[in-house]
Design a protein around this motif. Structure first.
Motif, mmCIF file in Angstrom:
data_model
loop_
_atom_site.group_PDB
_atom_site.id
_atom_site.type_symbol
_atom_site.label_atom_id
_atom_site.label_comp_id
_atom_site.label_asym_id
_atom_site.label_seq_id
_atom_site.Cartn_x
_atom_site.Cartn_y
_atom_site.Cartn_z
ATOM 1 N N PRO A 46 67.103 125.454 37.253
ATOM 2 C CA PRO A 46 68.307 124.753 36.802
ATOM 3 C C PRO A 46 68.015 123.260 36.635
ATOM 4 N N PRO A 47 68.829 122.555 35.873
ATOM 5 C CA PRO A 47 68.647 121.100 35.737
ATOM 6 C C PRO A 47 68.658 120.423 37.104
ATOM 7 N N GLY A 48 67.840 119.393 37.239
ATOM 8 C CA GLY A 48 67.787 118.648 38.498
ATOM 9 C C GLY A 48 66.625 119.018 39.386
ATOM 10 N N SER A 49 65.755 119.932 38.920
ATOM 11 C CA SER A 49 64.606 120.337 39.725
ATOM 12 C C SER A 49 63.756 119.129 40.102
ATOM 13 N N TRP A 50 63.335 119.081 41.345
ATOM 14 C CA TRP A 50 62.503 118.006 41.892
ATOM 15 C C TRP A 50 63.171 116.632 41.765
ATOM 16 N N THR A 51 64.492 116.636 41.941
ATOM 17 C CA THR A 51 65.233 115.389 42.076
ATOM 18 C C THR A 51 66.088 115.507 43.338
ATOM 19 N N MET A 52 66.814 114.456 43.675
ATOM 20 C CA MET A 52 67.686 114.505 44.844
ATOM 21 C C MET A 52 68.847 115.475 44.661
ATOM 22 N N LEU A 145 51.440 122.837 52.897
ATOM 23 C CA LEU A 145 52.539 122.113 52.254
ATOM 24 C C LEU A 145 52.261 121.895 50.771
ATOM 25 N N GLU A 146 51.016 121.594 50.435
ATOM 26 C CA GLU A 146 50.655 121.443 49.022
ATOM 27 C C GLU A 146 50.790 122.774 48.290
ATOM 28 N N ALA A 147 50.422 123.869 48.953
ATOM 29 C CA ALA A 147 50.562 125.189 48.337
ATOM 30 C C ALA A 147 52.033 125.519 48.093
ATOM 31 N N ALA A 148 52.883 125.125 49.022
ATOM 32 C CA ALA A 148 54.325 125.346 48.849
ATOM 33 C C ALA A 148 54.855 124.546 47.670
ATOM 34 N N ALA A 149 54.410 123.290 47.563
ATOM 35 C CA ALA A 149 54.882 122.425 46.478
ATOM 36 C C ALA A 149 54.408 122.906 45.116
ATOM 37 N N ALA A 150 53.298 123.649 45.089
ATOM 38 C CA ALA A 150 52.732 124.119 43.820
ATOM 39 C C ALA A 150 53.426 125.373 43.293
ATOM 40 N N LEU A 151 54.302 125.967 44.083
ATOM 41 C CA LEU A 151 55.036 127.154 43.640
ATOM 42 C C LEU A 151 56.092 126.769 42.603
ATOM 43 N N ARG A 152 56.740 127.776 42.012
ATOM 44 C CA ARG A 152 57.787 127.498 41.025
ATOM 45 C C ARG A 152 59.088 127.140 41.738
ATOM 46 N N SER A 179 52.544 112.968 57.146
ATOM 47 C CA SER A 179 53.617 112.583 56.231
ATOM 48 C C SER A 179 53.095 111.686 55.115
ATOM 49 N N ARG A 180 52.261 110.732 55.479
ATOM 50 C CA ARG A 180 51.703 109.829 54.468
ATOM 51 C C ARG A 180 50.762 110.562 53.522
ATOM 52 N N SER A 181 49.970 111.467 54.066
ATOM 53 C CA SER A 181 49.060 112.250 53.211
ATOM 54 C C SER A 181 49.846 113.128 52.239
ATOM 55 N N LEU A 182 50.927 113.700 52.712
ATOM 56 C CA LEU A 182 51.751 114.532 51.852
ATOM 57 C C LEU A 182 52.399 113.696 50.760
ATOM 58 N N ARG A 183 52.872 112.519 51.142
ATOM 59 C CA ARG A 183 53.508 111.645 50.147
ATOM 60 C C ARG A 183 52.522 111.277 49.045
ATOM 61 N N GLU A 184 51.257 111.079 49.403
ATOM 62 C CA GLU A 184 50.230 110.774 48.408
ATOM 63 C C GLU A 184 49.908 111.991 47.545
ATOM 64 N N ALA A 185 50.051 113.190 48.108
ATOM 65 C CA ALA A 185 49.685 114.408 47.390
ATOM 66 C C ALA A 185 50.772 114.867 46.423
ATOM 67 N N PRO A 187 53.428 114.422 43.562
ATOM 68 C CA PRO A 187 53.569 113.453 42.471
ATOM 69 C C PRO A 187 54.669 112.429 42.707
ATOM 70 N N ALA A 188 54.407 111.215 42.319
ATOM 71 C CA ALA A 188 55.372 110.136 42.492
ATOM 72 C C ALA A 188 56.689 110.492 41.819
ATOM 73 N N GLY A 189 57.765 110.134 42.472
ATOM 74 C CA GLY A 189 59.075 110.410 41.918
ATOM 75 C C GLY A 189 59.668 111.727 42.356
ATOM 76 N N ARG A 190 58.859 112.586 42.982
ATOM 77 C CA ARG A 190 59.376 113.851 43.469
ATOM 78 C C ARG A 190 59.804 113.705 44.930
#
Length: 318
Positions: A46-52, A145-152, A179-185, A187-190
Motif C-alpha cells: 500500500p502507499p506509504g511503505s517504508w515511511t512513518m 535484521l538486514e535479512a528482515a529488512a530485505a523482505l517484501r 543500533s548504529r550499525s543497523l542505521r548504516e545498513a 537505506p537513508a530515509g527509511r
C-alpha cells in the motif's frame, strides 16, 4: 456440534457471524483474482511503505510462535485467514516476527512468511518485520535484521528487551553499537522502530531490571519509539490502561529529551485486558498525541477488542 465458522468469528453473535461468513465468501472470490495476478508478481505494498505512515494508526502483532511450524507446531494458530480477519477488523499494519534466536534460520519458513506478507498487501495492510536480538552475537543480530529488512515488507522494528548479556554496561554498549550499525545498513530515509521496554517498568516498577536504559541514544538512531505498555501484568494503581499508557508516553519523552518524538504504544497483553481498559488506552494516546497504537497480540485478542481500538485508525494521516 462442529463449529464450521472461521476461527476469528467463533464466539461472535449469530448476526455478526453471518456478516463474517459473507465477508469470507467475498475473500474467497477475491483470492482467486489475487492468485490469477501472481503470474505478474506479488501484490504491491500500500502507499506509504517504508515511511512513518506504517506506524501511524492501528496495528496488530504476530510472533513466531503463532505463525511458524518450527516454534508453533504443525498447525500454526495464525495463518492467511487471520491476516484477512485483521483487515476486516480495521488493522492497518501487521507487525510480524521474521526470526527467533531459537531458530537456525535468519528468516524462518520463507514460503509461509511470503504468503502472510502477500495476504496483508492484498488486503491493503502494511507489514513491519521485527526481530529480538540477544546482543550476544552482534554479527548474527545484524545479519538477521538486514535479512528482515530485505523482505517484501514495509518497515522494520527491533525488539529491545533481551537481558542475555548480564553486564548492563556491556549490554548498553552492544545495543548502541548494533543500533548504529543497523542505521548504516538500512537505506537513508527509511525509518526504523525501537520496540522498547516499558519506561514505567524500568524506571518505577523494577529499576534494577535494566538500569540506565539508553533512551537518549536510541532516540538518536531510531525514528519511532514503541513501548511495550502491558498494564495487564501490573498490579494496583498501575493496572490501568489509561494511566499506564499515559505515563509511558510522558516518561519516554522526558528520558529522550524530545517532547515531539513519535510514539506508537503497544498495549496488552490481549488475553487479560478489558474493553474499558482499551478505551482508556485509546484516550491516552489521543490526548498525548501519540501517532498510533496496537495490541499484543492478535492470537489472544477478541473481536470486541478491535472494535474498541477502531478510533486509532483515524490517527493515520490521509
Amino acid at each position: 456440534v462442529v463449529d464450521t465458522a472461521p476461527k476469528f468469528a467463533r464466539g461472535w453473535s449469530p448476526r455478526r457471524r453471518l456478516v463474517a461468513m459473507a465477508v469470507v465468501a467475498g475473500i474467497v472470490v477475491g483470492a482467486v483474482a489475487v492468485f490469477d495476478r501472481r503470474d505478474s508478481g506479488p501484490p504491491d505494498s500500500p502507499p506509504g511503505s517504508w515511511t512513518m505512515v506504517v506506524h501511524e494508526g492501528l496495528g496488530a502483532w504476530v510472533d513466531a510462535y503463532d505463525w511458524t511450524v518450527e516454534l508453533g507446531g504443525k498447525e500454526p494458530t495464525v495463518d492467511v485467514e487471520d491476516i484477512e480477519a485483521m483487515a476486516d477488523s480495521g488493522v492497518q499494519t501487521v507487525y510480524l516476527q521474521t526470526s527467533h534466536s531459537r531458530s537456525a534460520r535468519d528468516v524462518m519458513e520463507p514460503e509461509r512468511l511470503d504468503e502472510l506478507i502477500d495476504a496483508a498487501h492484498a488486503n491493503g495492510m502494511h507489514v513491519v518485520a521485527w526481530y529480538l536480538p540477544t546482543l550476544a552475537d552482534l554479527g548474527a543480530d545484524l545479519r538477521r535484521l538486514e535479512a528482515a529488512a530485505a523482505l517484501r515488507v514495509d518497515g522494520l522494528g527491533v525488539d529491545i528487551e533481551s537481558t542475555t548479556v548480564e553486564n548492563v554496561i556491556d549490554r548498553n554498549r552492544r545495543l548502541v553499537e548494533l543500533s548504529r550499525s543497523l542505521r548504516e545498513a538500512v537505506p537513508a530515509g527509511r525509518p526504523i522502530a525501537a520496540i522498547t521496554l516499558s519506561a514505567v517498568h524500568v524506571e518505577v516498577v523494577n529499576p534494577a531490571y535494566w538500569p540506565d536504559y539508553p533512551w537518549a541514544e536510541l532516540a538518536m538512531t531510531f525514528d519511532v519509539m514503541m513501548p511495550m505498555a502491558y498494564w495487564s501484568i501490573r498490579q494496583g494503581e498501575l493496572r490501568d490502561g489509561g494511566r499506564y499508557v499515559a505515563e509511558n508516553i510522558d516518561r519516554i519523552r522526558a528520558s529522550t529529551g524530545d517532547p515531539d518524538i513519535p510514539i506508537h504504544v503497544i498495549g496488552g497483553i490481549a488475553d487479560d485486558v478489558t474493553n474499558a481498559e482499551l478505551r482508556a488506552m485509546v484516550a491516552a494516546i489521543q490526548v498525548r498525541g501519540a501517532i498510533g497504537g496496537s495490541l499484543y497480540d492478535w492470537r489472544t485478542s477478541q473481536p470486541t477488542h478491535w472494535l474498541t481500538l477502531a478510533p486509532l485508525a483515524e490517527l493515520r494521516a490521509g
